[in-house]
Design an enzyme around this catalytic site. Structure first.
Site, PDB file in Angstrom:
ATOM      1  N   GLY A 168       0.824  -1.196   0.000  1.00  0.00           N
ATOM      2  CA  GLY A 168       0.000   0.000   0.000  1.00  0.00           C
ATOM      3  C   GLY A 168       0.861   1.250   0.000  1.00  0.00           C
ATOM      4  O   GLY A 168       1.723   1.442  -0.853  1.00  0.00           O
ATOM      5  N   ASP A 169       0.623   2.127   0.973  1.00  0.00           N
ATOM      6  CA  ASP A 169       1.413   3.355   1.082  1.00  0.00           C
ATOM      7  C   ASP A 169       2.323   3.328   2.301  1.00  0.00           C
ATOM      8  O   ASP A 169       2.673   4.362   2.857  1.00  0.00           O
ATOM      9  CB  ASP A 169       0.490   4.580   1.139  1.00  0.00           C
ATOM     10  CG  ASP A 169      -0.497   4.518   2.300  1.00  0.00           C
ATOM     11  OD1 ASP A 169      -0.519   3.493   3.014  1.00  0.00           O
ATOM     12  OD2 ASP A 169      -1.252   5.487   2.494  1.00  0.00           O
TER      13      ASP A 169
END
Length: 332
Positions: free
Chosen positions: A251-252
């Site tokens: 993801g981030d």
């Protein structure tokens, strides 16, 4: 030697007739040479009925001569006494020019392992062949030592090596950003712990989470979000030393391993990274701006496990995010 096969050359390679008479252990052959001899013998006798050992030896010499793989024979001084035409093609010369010289200097040995073949010792050796403009080809060689001489059978494995390297790279790196993935990051973190336990040097684990990434994906689409993540990965690499590691965990979420650092120098490094991430990213007609929250854990002596260090940095990151985002917290 570089033209068509000449059976007269076989006479120069024939062992003494008394050795040929003892085909169960023909002195000058070992390993794959011996196995090839026997297969050729059966083939020749089936096709021609010829039982003269000369015919068997001629067929073996013909196979070596016509082989697409390189065959080199070296004497007890390590000098080439025979090279087949494939060797000339690989080294860019007439094979006769190799005679009397050691292995070409463009061959760089970088690995060797012992192997038993037909109750005899042999070695599998790996070479790099230096090419023009810094290029390399990779070769695998079967080396058999017989009566002080060496026989090399070299095969070009460049394509296989490149495929293997690519598989390893894919297994250990994030496919989007090219950064290390979780598995590689944990491995390097464990190595840093081991070094720290021996030397007492300090290192830092940084857990980064981008602020507002969901909003960018919702407003501009995931393709734009992916381009932003690629830009973030590039900026993280540019802020680190070659000895440090940047990883995308998913993801981030990103993680950094800063090796051989003191607590007083970690803060400026993290601030420099956050400053770099604040710069707008322009891609695909969009101008995107992102910030990050970071949690930092200092370690000395390698007392805590890798998973514990990463969880502690993750917890520090959430505390920094709860305090207002776009900042960091260091746990010592």
């Amino acid at each position: 030697m570089s033209g068509s096969f000449d059976e007269r050359l076989v006479c120069d390679l024939r062992p003494p007739r008394e050795e040929l008479a003892e085909l169960e252990d023909p002195g000058v052959y070992a390993g794959f040479w011996r196995g090839l001899w026997r297969r050729v013998s059966r083939l020749v006798r089936r096709k021609t009925g010829e039982r003269e050992p000369y015919c068997e030896h001629a067929m073996l010499a013909r196979l070596v001569f016509e082989s697409p793989d390189v065959v080199l024979l070296l004497d007890e001084r390590g000098l080439v006494i025979y090279a087949n035409p494939a060797a000339g093609a690989m080294f860019g010369c007439d094979p006769e020019e190799l005679a009397g010289d050691p292995l070409p200097g463009t061959l760089q040995r970088y690995g060797s392992r012992r192997r038993a073949i037909h109750r005899r010792d042999a070695w599998i050796e790996n070479f790099r062949l230096q090419g023009p403009e810094g290029s390399h080809r990779y070769l695998e060689a079967l080396r058999v030592d017989v009566q002080g001489c060496k026989a090399y059978y070299l095969r070009d494995i460049t394509e296989r090596r490149l495929r293997e390297d690519d598989l390893v790279r894919r297994a250990l790196h994030d496919p989007l950003t090219g950064l290390a993935n979780r598995a590689l990051f944990i491995d390097r973190l464990e190595r840093a712990r081991a070094r720290s336990s021996r030397s007492g040097e300090s290192f830092a684990v940084v857990f980064l989470d981008l602020d507002g990434m969901k909003r960018i994906n919702d407003l501009m689409g995931h393709e734009a979000g992916d381009r932003l993540l690629v830009a973030v990965g590039g900026r993280l690499r540019s802020c680190l030393r070659p000895s440090d590691t940047a990883a995308r965990l998913g993801g981030d979420e990103f993680a950094l391993l800063l090796e051989d650092v003191e607590g007083s120098s970690v803060g400026p490094v993290v601030e420099r990274i956050l400053d770099a991430l604040r710069e707008p990213v322009e891609t695909g007609g969009y101008r995107m701006r992102v910030t990050a929250s970071a949690g930092v854990v200092m370690e000395s002596g390698g007392r805590r496990e890798a998973g514990d260090l990463l969880r502690a940095a993750d917890g520090a990151m959430y505390r920094a995010k709860s305090a207002g985002r776009d900042g960091y917290l260091i746990l010592r």
